[in-house]
Motif scaffolding. Structure first.
Motif, PDB file in Angstrom:
ATOM      1  N   ILE A 167       4.818  14.554 -15.123  1.00 42.52           N
ATOM      2  CA  ILE A 167       5.433  15.094 -13.869  1.00 42.52           C
ATOM      3  C   ILE A 167       4.983  15.500 -12.384  1.00 42.52           C
ATOM      4  O   ILE A 167       5.871  15.778 -11.112  1.00 42.52           O
ATOM      5  N   SER A 168       3.684  14.690 -12.434  1.00 45.66           N
ATOM      6  CA  SER A 168       3.476  14.938 -10.964  1.00 45.66           C
ATOM      7  C   SER A 168       2.378  13.861 -10.864  1.00 45.66           C
ATOM      8  O   SER A 168       1.895  12.999 -12.152  1.00 45.66           O
ATOM      9  N   GLY A 169       1.651  13.803  -9.689  1.00 45.11           N
ATOM     10  CA  GLY A 169       0.790  12.343  -9.481  1.00 45.11           C
ATOM     11  C   GLY A 169       1.643  11.234  -8.773  1.00 45.11           C
ATOM     12  O   GLY A 169       3.070  10.982  -8.359  1.00 45.11           O
ATOM     13  N   ARG A 170       1.405   9.734  -9.353  1.00 47.81           N
ATOM     14  CA  ARG A 170       1.585   8.716  -8.927  1.00 47.81           C
ATOM     15  C   ARG A 170       3.211   8.421  -9.057  1.00 47.81           C
ATOM     16  O   ARG A 170       2.954   8.460 -10.278  1.00 47.81           O
ATOM     17  N   LEU A 171       4.127   7.504  -8.495  1.00 42.35           N
ATOM     18  CA  LEU A 171       5.292   7.321  -9.317  1.00 42.35           C
ATOM     19  C   LEU A 171       5.215   6.118  -9.853  1.00 42.35           C
ATOM     20  O   LEU A 171       5.308   5.789 -10.770  1.00 42.35           O
ATOM     21  N   LEU A 172       4.613   5.838  -9.038  1.00 45.82           N
ATOM     22  CA  LEU A 172       4.553   3.448  -9.704  1.00 45.82           C
ATOM     23  C   LEU A 172       1.978   3.297 -10.522  1.00 45.82           C
ATOM     24  O   LEU A 172       1.648   3.853 -10.516  1.00 45.82           O
ATOM     25  N   SER A 212       0.886  -1.238  -0.165  1.00 46.81           N
ATOM     26  CA  SER A 212       0.144  -0.373  -0.151  1.00 46.81           C
ATOM     27  C   SER A 212       0.781   1.316  -0.290  1.00 46.81           C
ATOM     28  O   SER A 212       0.712   2.336  -0.745  1.00 46.81           O
ATOM     29  N   GLU A 213       1.949   1.210   0.597  1.00 49.50           N
ATOM     30  CA  GLU A 213       2.810   2.661   0.487  1.00 49.50           C
ATOM     31  C   GLU A 213       3.433   2.273  -0.320  1.00 49.50           C
ATOM     32  O   GLU A 213       3.145   4.233  -0.863  1.00 49.50           O
ATOM     33  N   LEU A 214       3.437   1.443  -1.180  1.00 48.85           N
ATOM     34  CA  LEU A 214       4.663   1.783  -2.861  1.00 48.85           C
ATOM     35  C   LEU A 214       2.885   2.316  -3.503  1.00 48.85           C
ATOM     36  O   LEU A 214       3.731   3.341  -4.499  1.00 48.85           O
ATOM     37  N   ALA A 215       2.509   2.209  -3.561  1.00 47.52           N
ATOM     38  CA  ALA A 215       1.066   2.171  -4.277  1.00 47.52           C
ATOM     39  C   ALA A 215       1.065   3.818  -4.535  1.00 47.52           C
ATOM     40  O   ALA A 215       0.145   4.464  -5.031  1.00 47.52           O
ATOM     41  N   ALA A 216       0.931   3.829  -2.885  1.00 52.16           N
ATOM     42  CA  ALA A 216       0.993   5.487  -2.538  1.00 52.16           C
ATOM     43  C   ALA A 216       1.188   6.724  -3.098  1.00 52.16           C
ATOM     44  O   ALA A 216       1.135   7.567  -2.682  1.00 52.16           O
ATOM     45  N   LEU A 217       2.854   6.174  -3.456  1.00 48.43           N
ATOM     46  CA  LEU A 217       4.501   7.213  -3.094  1.00 48.43           C
ATOM     47  C   LEU A 217       3.829   8.621  -4.579  1.00 48.43           C
ATOM     48  O   LEU A 217       3.179   8.043  -5.520  1.00 48.43           O
ATOM     49  N   HIS A 218       4.127   9.791  -4.277  1.00 46.02           N
ATOM     50  CA  HIS A 218       3.461  10.516  -5.877  1.00 46.02           C
ATOM     51  C   HIS A 218       4.978  10.553  -6.001  1.00 46.02           C
ATOM     52  O   HIS A 218       6.233  10.567  -5.345  1.00 46.02           O
ATOM     53  N   LEU A 219       5.494  11.185  -7.079  1.00 44.28           N
ATOM     54  CA  LEU A 219       6.455  12.006  -7.594  1.00 44.28           C
ATOM     55  C   LEU A 219       7.572  12.070  -6.560  1.00 44.28           C
ATOM     56  O   LEU A 219       8.603  12.047  -6.711  1.00 44.28           O
ATOM     57  N   ASP A 220       6.428  13.202  -6.222  1.00 40.38           N
ATOM     58  CA  ASP A 220       6.775  14.306  -5.312  1.00 40.38           C
ATOM     59  C   ASP A 220       7.750  13.996  -3.941  1.00 40.38           C
ATOM     60  O   ASP A 220       8.382  14.607  -2.885  1.00 40.38           O
ATOM     61  N   ASP A 221       6.698  12.436  -3.761  1.00 41.58           N
ATOM     62  CA  ASP A 221       7.794  12.044  -2.521  1.00 41.58           C
ATOM     63  C   ASP A 221       8.772  11.671  -2.379  1.00 41.58           C
ATOM     64  O   ASP A 221       9.725  11.250  -1.021  1.00 41.58           O
ATOM     65  N   TRP A 224      13.016   5.655 -14.312  1.00 38.88           N
ATOM     66  CA  TRP A 224      11.783   5.924 -14.395  1.00 38.88           C
ATOM     67  C   TRP A 224      10.941   7.033 -14.924  1.00 38.88           C
ATOM     68  O   TRP A 224      10.412   7.289 -15.535  1.00 38.88           O
ATOM     69  N   ARG A 225      11.911   7.943 -14.147  1.00 37.23           N
ATOM     70  CA  ARG A 225      11.497   9.503 -13.892  1.00 37.23           C
ATOM     71  C   ARG A 225      11.093   9.877 -15.573  1.00 37.23           C
ATOM     72  O   ARG A 225      10.705  10.807 -15.948  1.00 37.23           O
ATOM     73  N   SER A 226      12.644   9.984 -16.547  1.00 40.62           N
ATOM     74  CA  SER A 226      12.776  10.066 -17.713  1.00 40.62           C
ATOM     75  C   SER A 226      11.670   9.492 -18.470  1.00 40.62           C
ATOM     76  O   SER A 226      11.468  10.543 -19.444  1.00 40.62           O
ATOM     77  N   ILE A 227      11.604   8.201 -18.215  1.00 43.03           N
ATOM     78  CA  ILE A 227      10.221   7.462 -19.152  1.00 43.03           C
ATOM     79  C   ILE A 227       8.994   8.715 -19.002  1.00 43.03           C
ATOM     80  O   ILE A 227       7.579   9.194 -19.304  1.00 43.03           O
ATOM     81  N   LEU A 228       8.749   8.816 -17.929  1.00 46.17           N
ATOM     82  CA  LEU A 228       7.156   9.481 -17.355  1.00 46.17           C
ATOM     83  C   LEU A 228       7.461  10.582 -18.185  1.00 46.17           C
ATOM     84  O   LEU A 228       5.882  11.487 -18.543  1.00 46.17           O
ATOM     85  N   ALA A 229       8.521  11.266 -17.623  1.00 53.92           N
ATOM     86  CA  ALA A 229       8.454  13.106 -18.562  1.00 53.92           C
ATOM     87  C   ALA A 229       8.583  12.974 -19.565  1.00 53.92           C
ATOM     88  O   ALA A 229       8.101  14.103 -20.338  1.00 53.92           O
ATOM     89  N   GLN A 230       8.839  12.090 -20.827  1.00 57.23           N
ATOM     90  CA  GLN A 230       8.473  11.949 -22.189  1.00 57.23           C
ATOM     91  C   GLN A 230       7.445  11.711 -22.717  1.00 57.23           C
ATOM     92  O   GLN A 230       7.206  12.491 -23.284  1.00 57.23           O
ATOM     93  N   ARG A 231       6.622  11.535 -21.426  1.00 61.26           N
ATOM     94  CA  ARG A 231       5.467  11.567 -21.767  1.00 61.26           C
ATOM     95  C   ARG A 231       4.377  12.690 -20.528  1.00 61.26           C
ATOM     96  O   ARG A 231       3.278  12.822 -21.152  1.00 61.26           O
ATOM     97  N   GLY A 232       5.406  13.254 -20.459  1.00 62.77           N
ATOM     98  CA  GLY A 232       4.737  15.135 -19.852  1.00 62.77           C
ATOM     99  C   GLY A 232       3.651  14.305 -18.236  1.00 62.77           C
ATOM    100  O   GLY A 232       3.262  15.557 -17.769  1.00 62.77           O
ATOM    101  N   HIS A 258       1.118  -2.472 -24.617  1.00 61.24           N
ATOM    102  CA  HIS A 258       0.933  -1.611 -25.434  1.00 61.24           C
ATOM    103  C   HIS A 258       2.221  -0.551 -25.257  1.00 61.24           C
ATOM    104  O   HIS A 258       1.909   0.930 -25.497  1.00 61.24           O
ATOM    105  N   SER A 259       2.515  -0.320 -23.769  1.00 60.12           N
ATOM    106  CA  SER A 259       2.986   0.593 -22.911  1.00 60.12           C
ATOM    107  C   SER A 259       2.441   1.591 -23.061  1.00 60.12           C
ATOM    108  O   SER A 259       3.176   3.022 -22.378  1.00 60.12           O
ATOM    109  N   ARG A 260       0.965   2.133 -22.367  1.00 62.07           N
ATOM    110  CA  ARG A 260      -0.251   3.066 -22.041  1.00 62.07           C
ATOM    111  C   ARG A 260       0.144   3.403 -20.618  1.00 62.07           C
ATOM    112  O   ARG A 260       0.150   2.304 -19.957  1.00 62.07           O
ATOM    113  N   ILE A 261       0.810   3.844 -19.997  1.00 60.00           N
ATOM    114  CA  ILE A 261       0.651   3.986 -18.948  1.00 60.00           C
ATOM    115  C   ILE A 261      -0.573   5.244 -18.090  1.00 60.00           C
ATOM    116  O   ILE A 261      -1.098   5.884 -18.735  1.00 60.00           O
ATOM    117  N   GLY A 262      -0.881   4.207 -17.169  1.00 60.99           N
ATOM    118  CA  GLY A 262      -2.122   4.703 -16.072  1.00 60.99           C
ATOM    119  C   GLY A 262      -1.787   5.592 -15.383  1.00 60.99           C
ATOM    120  O   GLY A 262      -0.589   6.537 -15.115  1.00 60.99           O
TER     121      GLY A 262
END
Length: 342
Positions: free
Chosen positions: A244-249, A180-189, A234-242, A255-259
């Motif tokens: 930069i905030s919200g959940r980390l994991l 539950s702790e992993l699932a709840a992590l935000h990028l800025d955490d 992982w941050r680089s992959i997320l940033a490439q898709r715009g 099809h590599s679409r990130i939720g």
């Protein structure tokens, strides 16, 4: 008693109540919907859902048996525990049912009811029956550093889901994290420092008031299991898709679409899938808890004191869980038969 009803499960409808006190006005027993919502939210979501399911199952059984669910007698609770045992429910599930029933009674103003002595004797008998039949409580095996590296080696470094899973595995073990702790992590955490990562746990099982705790995760000595490098990738992959905030994991489709997020159950699924890919023994029995248990046992084996392990993993200092991990190491390290020359 409360002056307004709320929708939801029977357990939720019995959330706030207090015995009538002489001299109180009618308004003294009233709880607004906003206050009720906050009271409900004060209980961990997973606990509330689990207790709600247990309470609903108990009330359904009482209706079928012609018994009264609220307030229930000690005899009704004991009979229900026996019925659960007959249905081959595990002791942990029965313990949770007892806790849920007691909680529903307490929040409805029936303090100390129902008495649990007979129910717990029935549960003790059930445990003995299981032991006599060869049953034993099985826990998810701990993930050692060697097993972790095998899982990392079997996880692609060039796919989106592979990058996510590599970070999930390493961060989970290094933090001794709950799913539950992993699932709840935000990028800025998660903040990178010269020494490694500082990870903010906003709330946890042992921090229901959400005071927060910061977990220090040192840099790794091997590139493939360095949490700082894996986070950067992982941050680089997320940033490439715009992102930069919200959940980390986050969930990732084939099809590599990130939720937007990742559920605690999906965290366990990812751990189990990695174990299967790596071909480790008993792969199907691995779960997210394997990361937490592995972090604790590996740290103790490396010489970390129990107090430091408990603090790092956000256990209470005298937690029997931590002591259980310690004993699993000591039974081999300090085995009195090791040097007798057999």
């Amino acid at each position: 008693m409360i002056a307004s009803a709320a929708p939801g499960t029977a357990a939720e409808r019995a959330t706030v109540s207090s015995p009538a006190v002489s001299g109180h006005a009618g308004i003294d027993g009233f709880v607004s919907e906003s206050a009720r919502a906050r009271i409900l939210d004060g209980v961990a979501t997973n606990t509330r859902r689990a207790y709600g399911r247990q309470w609903d199952a108990f009330t359904a059984w009482c209706i079928d048996q012609g018994r009264t669910a609220l307030p229930a007698t000690a005899e009704t609770l004991a009979e229900y525990v026996s019925a659960l045992a007959d249905a081959a429910k595990g002791p942990a599930s029965i313990e949770q049912a007892i806790a849920a029933i007691r909680t529903a009674h307490r929040t409805a103003g029936h303090f100390g009811a129902p008495d649990t002595q007979a129910a717990r004797l029935a549960l003790r008998s059930h445990r003995r029956e299981l032991a006599a039949g060869g049953e034993r409580t099985r826990q998810a095996p701990p993930i050692t550093v060697e097993v972790l590296r095998a899982m990392i080696d079997a996880t692609s470094p060039v796919t989106v889901i592979g990058a996510r899973d590599r970070l999930l595995l390493v961060l989970g073990l290094a933090m001794m994290a709950r799913r539950s702790e992993l699932a709840a992590l935000h990028l800025d955490d998660v903040v990178e420092t010269d020494d490694g990562l500082e990870v903010l746990i906003r709330a946890s099982k042992t921090d229901q008031d959400a005071r927060g705790a910061v977990v220090a995760v040192p840099r790794g000595s091997h590139p493939e299991t360095d949490p700082v490098r894996l986070l950067q990738e992982w941050r680089s992959i997320l940033a490439q898709r715009g992102i930069i905030s919200g959940r980390l994991l986050r969930s990732v489709t084939r099809h590599s679409r990130i939720g937007a997020s990742l559920s605690p159950d999906a965290v366990s699924d990812a751990v189990r899938a990695a174990a299967v890919r790596a071909g480790v023994p008993q792969a199907e029995s691995y779960s997210a808890h394997s990361l937490r248990a592995g972090g604790a046992t590996t740290a103790y084996r490396a010489g970390a004191p129990v107090s430091a392990i408990a603090a790092h993993g956000r256990w209470s200092p005298a937690s029997p869980v931590v002591l259980g991990y310690v004993r699993s190491v000591d039974r081999w390290r300090d085995n009195p038969m090791r040097a007798i020359g057999l």
